[in-house]
Design a protein around this motif. Structure first.
Motif, short mmCIF file in Angstrom:
data_model
loop_
_atom_site.label_atom_id
_atom_site.label_comp_id
_atom_site.label_asym_id
_atom_site.label_seq_id
_atom_site.Cartn_x
_atom_site.Cartn_y
_atom_site.Cartn_z
N GLY A 123 0.80 -1.22 0.00
CA GLY A 123 0.00 0.00 0.00
C GLY A 123 0.84 1.26 0.00
N ALA A 124 0.20 2.37 -0.32
CA ALA A 124 0.86 3.67 -0.42
C ALA A 124 1.49 4.05 0.92
N GLY A 125 2.72 4.52 0.85
CA GLY A 125 3.40 5.00 2.05
C GLY A 125 3.95 3.93 2.96
N ALA A 126 3.89 2.68 2.56
CA ALA A 126 4.39 1.60 3.42
C ALA A 126 5.91 1.64 3.51
N VAL A 127 6.41 1.25 4.67
CA VAL A 127 7.85 1.19 4.91
C VAL A 127 8.17 -0.22 5.38
N ILE A 128 9.10 -0.87 4.69
CA ILE A 128 9.51 -2.23 5.05
C ILE A 128 11.01 -2.15 5.30
N MET A 129 11.42 -2.40 6.55
CA MET A 129 12.80 -2.17 6.96
C MET A 129 13.48 -3.43 7.45
N GLY A 130 14.73 -3.62 7.02
CA GLY A 130 15.57 -4.71 7.50
C GLY A 130 15.33 -6.01 6.77
N ARG A 131 15.94 -7.08 7.27
CA ARG A 131 15.81 -8.42 6.67
C ARG A 131 14.45 -8.98 7.06
N VAL A 132 13.44 -8.50 6.36
CA VAL A 132 12.05 -8.89 6.59
C VAL A 132 11.60 -9.70 5.39
N THR A 133 10.92 -10.81 5.64
CA THR A 133 10.37 -11.62 4.56
C THR A 133 8.86 -11.44 4.54
N ILE A 134 8.34 -11.02 3.40
CA ILE A 134 6.90 -10.88 3.21
C ILE A 134 6.46 -12.08 2.38
N GLY A 135 5.56 -12.89 2.91
CA GLY A 135 5.13 -14.11 2.24
C GLY A 135 4.29 -13.85 1.00
N ASP A 136 4.13 -14.89 0.18
CA ASP A 136 3.33 -14.80 -1.04
C ASP A 136 1.89 -14.40 -0.72
N ASP A 137 1.30 -13.61 -1.61
CA ASP A 137 -0.10 -13.18 -1.53
C ASP A 137 -0.42 -12.36 -0.28
N ALA A 138 0.58 -11.79 0.36
CA ALA A 138 0.35 -10.93 1.52
C ALA A 138 -0.02 -9.53 1.05
N ALA A 139 -0.56 -8.75 1.98
CA ALA A 139 -0.88 -7.35 1.70
C ALA A 139 -0.33 -6.49 2.82
N ILE A 140 0.27 -5.38 2.43
CA ILE A 140 0.81 -4.41 3.39
C ILE A 140 -0.06 -3.17 3.28
N GLY A 141 -0.69 -2.78 4.38
CA GLY A 141 -1.59 -1.65 4.37
C GLY A 141 -0.88 -0.33 4.14
N ALA A 142 -1.66 0.67 3.78
CA ALA A 142 -1.11 2.01 3.55
C ALA A 142 -0.49 2.53 4.83
N ASN A 143 0.69 3.12 4.70
CA ASN A 143 1.44 3.74 5.79
C ASN A 143 1.87 2.78 6.89
N ALA A 144 1.85 1.49 6.63
CA ALA A 144 2.31 0.51 7.61
C ALA A 144 3.83 0.55 7.69
#
Length: 167
Positions: A123-144
Protein backbone atom coordinates in the motif's frame (compact mmCIF):
# COMPACT_ATOMS: atom_id res chain seq x y z
CA UNK A 1 15.66 -8.72 -21.72
CA UNK A 2 13.14 -8.11 -24.53
CA UNK A 3 10.72 -10.71 -23.17
CA UNK A 4 10.85 -9.16 -19.68
CA UNK A 5 10.30 -5.65 -21.05
CA UNK A 6 7.34 -6.89 -23.11
CA UNK A 7 5.90 -8.51 -19.98
CA UNK A 8 6.41 -5.30 -18.00
CA UNK A 9 4.69 -3.39 -20.81
CA UNK A 10 1.63 -5.66 -20.60
CA UNK A 11 1.62 -5.47 -16.78
CA UNK A 12 1.48 -1.68 -16.99
CA UNK A 13 -1.59 -1.68 -19.23
CA UNK A 14 0.29 -1.51 -22.54
CA UNK A 15 1.13 2.11 -21.86
CA UNK A 16 4.81 2.91 -22.42
CA UNK A 17 4.48 6.42 -20.97
CA UNK A 18 3.86 5.20 -17.40
CA UNK A 19 6.76 6.09 -15.08
CA UNK A 20 6.66 2.62 -13.47
CA UNK A 21 7.17 0.93 -16.82
CA UNK A 22 9.98 3.28 -17.76
CA UNK A 23 11.74 2.71 -14.44
CA UNK A 24 11.50 -1.05 -14.85
CA UNK A 25 12.84 -0.70 -18.39
CA UNK A 26 15.96 1.07 -17.12
CA UNK A 27 16.30 -1.51 -14.34
CA UNK A 28 16.18 -4.36 -16.90
CA UNK A 29 18.60 -2.48 -19.16
CA UNK A 30 21.01 -2.04 -16.23
CA UNK A 31 20.95 -5.79 -15.58
CA UNK A 32 21.39 -6.61 -19.26
CA UNK A 33 24.40 -4.31 -19.71
CA UNK A 34 26.23 -6.09 -16.89
CA UNK A 35 26.18 -9.21 -19.07
CA UNK A 36 28.31 -7.50 -21.72
CA UNK A 37 31.75 -8.98 -21.10
CA UNK A 38 33.92 -6.38 -22.79
CA UNK A 39 34.48 -3.39 -20.50
CA UNK A 40 35.10 -1.26 -23.57
CA UNK A 41 31.59 -2.06 -24.87
CA UNK A 42 29.97 -1.94 -21.44
CA UNK A 43 31.28 1.56 -20.61
CA UNK A 44 28.99 3.50 -22.99
CA UNK A 45 26.05 1.28 -21.99
CA UNK A 46 26.77 2.13 -18.36
CA UNK A 47 26.68 5.84 -19.16
CA UNK A 48 23.34 5.42 -20.93
CA UNK A 49 22.00 3.41 -17.96
CA UNK A 50 23.11 6.05 -15.46
CA UNK A 51 21.35 8.78 -17.44
CA UNK A 52 18.13 6.72 -17.55
CA UNK A 53 18.38 5.79 -13.85
CA UNK A 54 18.92 9.40 -12.80
CA UNK A 55 16.05 10.58 -14.99
CA UNK A 56 13.69 8.11 -13.30
CA UNK A 57 14.98 9.04 -9.85
CA UNK A 58 14.93 12.81 -10.35
CA UNK A 59 11.84 13.23 -12.53
CA UNK A 60 9.57 10.35 -11.46
CA UNK A 61 10.84 9.93 -7.91
CA UNK A 62 11.39 6.18 -8.31
CA UNK A 63 14.78 4.84 -7.25
CA UNK A 64 15.36 1.19 -8.10
CA UNK A 65 19.03 0.29 -8.70
CA UNK A 66 19.97 -2.47 -11.13
CA UNK A 67 21.15 -4.67 -8.24
CA UNK A 68 17.59 -5.21 -6.99
CA UNK A 69 16.21 -8.61 -8.00
CA UNK A 70 12.79 -7.99 -9.54
CA UNK A 71 10.49 -10.80 -10.69
CA UNK A 72 8.19 -10.90 -13.67
CA UNK A 73 5.04 -8.82 -13.94
CA UNK A 74 5.86 -6.39 -11.12
CA UNK A 75 3.74 -3.24 -11.28
CA UNK A 76 4.79 0.16 -9.98
CA UNK A 77 1.34 1.63 -9.64
CA UNK A 78 2.01 5.34 -9.08
CA UNK A 79 5.08 7.51 -9.30
CA UNK A 80 6.72 9.40 -6.52
CA UNK A 81 8.79 8.65 -3.47
CA UNK A 82 9.57 4.99 -4.15
CA UNK A 83 12.97 3.93 -2.82
CA UNK A 84 14.19 0.33 -2.98
CA UNK A 85 17.50 -0.75 -1.46
CA UNK A 86 19.89 -2.44 -3.87
CA UNK A 87 19.92 -5.76 -1.98
CA UNK A 88 16.11 -6.14 -1.98
CA UNK A 89 14.24 -8.94 -3.72
CA UNK A 90 10.75 -8.39 -5.18
CA UNK A 91 8.73 -11.42 -6.29
CA UNK A 92 6.60 -11.96 -9.40
CA UNK A 93 3.33 -10.08 -9.79
CA UNK A 94 3.84 -7.73 -6.83
CA UNK A 95 2.35 -4.23 -6.78
CA UNK A 96 4.19 -1.24 -5.31
CA UNK A 97 2.40 2.05 -4.78
CA UNK A 98 3.69 5.60 -4.22
CA UNK A 99 5.90 6.68 -1.31
CA UNK A 100 7.04 3.14 -0.42
CA UNK A 101 10.44 2.44 1.07
CA UNK A 102 12.15 -0.94 1.10
CA UNK A 103 15.32 -0.35 3.03
CA UNK A 104 17.79 -1.07 5.77
CA UNK A 105 17.26 -0.90 9.48
CA UNK A 106 20.92 -0.28 10.31
CA UNK A 107 23.94 0.93 8.36
CA UNK A 108 25.98 -1.78 10.09
CA UNK A 109 24.19 -4.49 8.10
CA UNK A 110 24.13 -3.33 4.48
CA UNK A 111 22.84 -6.57 2.95
CA UNK A 112 19.86 -7.06 5.24
CA UNK A 113 17.19 -5.73 2.89
CA UNK A 114 13.55 -6.89 2.53
CA UNK A 115 12.51 -9.98 0.61
CA UNK A 116 9.07 -9.57 -0.96
CA UNK A 117 7.20 -12.72 -2.05
CA UNK A 118 5.02 -13.27 -5.10
CA UNK A 119 1.81 -11.30 -5.68
CA UNK A 120 2.37 -9.01 -2.66
CA UNK A 121 0.30 -5.83 -2.58
CA UNK A 122 2.20 -2.96 -0.95
CA UNK A 123 0.00 0.00 0.00
CA UNK A 124 0.86 3.67 -0.42
CA UNK A 125 3.40 5.00 2.05
CA UNK A 126 4.39 1.60 3.42
CA UNK A 127 7.85 1.19 4.91
CA UNK A 128 9.51 -2.23 5.05
CA UNK A 129 12.80 -2.17 6.96
CA UNK A 130 15.57 -4.71 7.50
CA UNK A 131 15.81 -8.42 6.67
CA UNK A 132 12.05 -8.89 6.59
CA UNK A 133 10.37 -11.62 4.56
CA UNK A 134 6.90 -10.88 3.21
CA UNK A 135 5.13 -14.11 2.24
CA UNK A 136 3.33 -14.80 -1.04
CA UNK A 137 -0.10 -13.18 -1.53
CA UNK A 138 0.35 -10.93 1.52
CA UNK A 139 -0.88 -7.35 1.70
CA UNK A 140 0.81 -4.41 3.39
CA UNK A 141 -1.59 -1.65 4.37
CA UNK A 142 -1.11 2.01 3.55
CA UNK A 143 1.44 3.74 5.79
CA UNK A 144 2.31 0.51 7.61
CA UNK A 145 5.80 0.20 9.08
CA UNK A 146 6.85 -3.44 8.76
CA UNK A 147 9.83 -4.55 10.83
CA UNK A 148 9.06 -8.25 11.26
CA UNK A 149 8.13 -11.10 8.93
CA UNK A 150 4.64 -11.27 7.43
CA UNK A 151 3.35 -14.79 6.68
CA UNK A 152 1.89 -15.78 3.31
CA UNK A 153 -1.65 -14.55 2.73
CA UNK A 154 -1.64 -12.21 5.73
CA UNK A 155 -2.41 -8.50 6.07
CA UNK A 156 -0.03 -6.15 7.91
CA UNK A 157 -1.39 -2.77 9.06
CA UNK A 158 -0.40 -0.04 11.48
CA UNK A 159 2.68 1.53 13.00
CA UNK A 160 4.41 -0.73 13.90
CA UNK A 161 2.67 -3.21 11.64
CA UNK A 162 0.42 -5.82 13.23
CA UNK A 163 -0.18 -9.00 11.25
CA UNK A 164 -3.81 -9.98 10.76
CA UNK A 165 -5.41 -12.67 8.64
CA UNK A 166 -6.71 -11.52 5.29
CA UNK A 167 -10.50 -11.80 5.05
Amino acid sequence: MCALVAEDYRSHGCEWTRPGFRTLFWHRFGNWRMGVRSKLLRAPLSMIYRCGFRHCRNVYGIEIPYTVIIGRGVVIEHQGGIVVHGASIIGDGSIIRQNCTLGLRSLDRLNEAPIIGKRVNIGAGAVIMGRVTIGDDAAIGANAVVMSDVPAGALAVGVPAVVKSKS
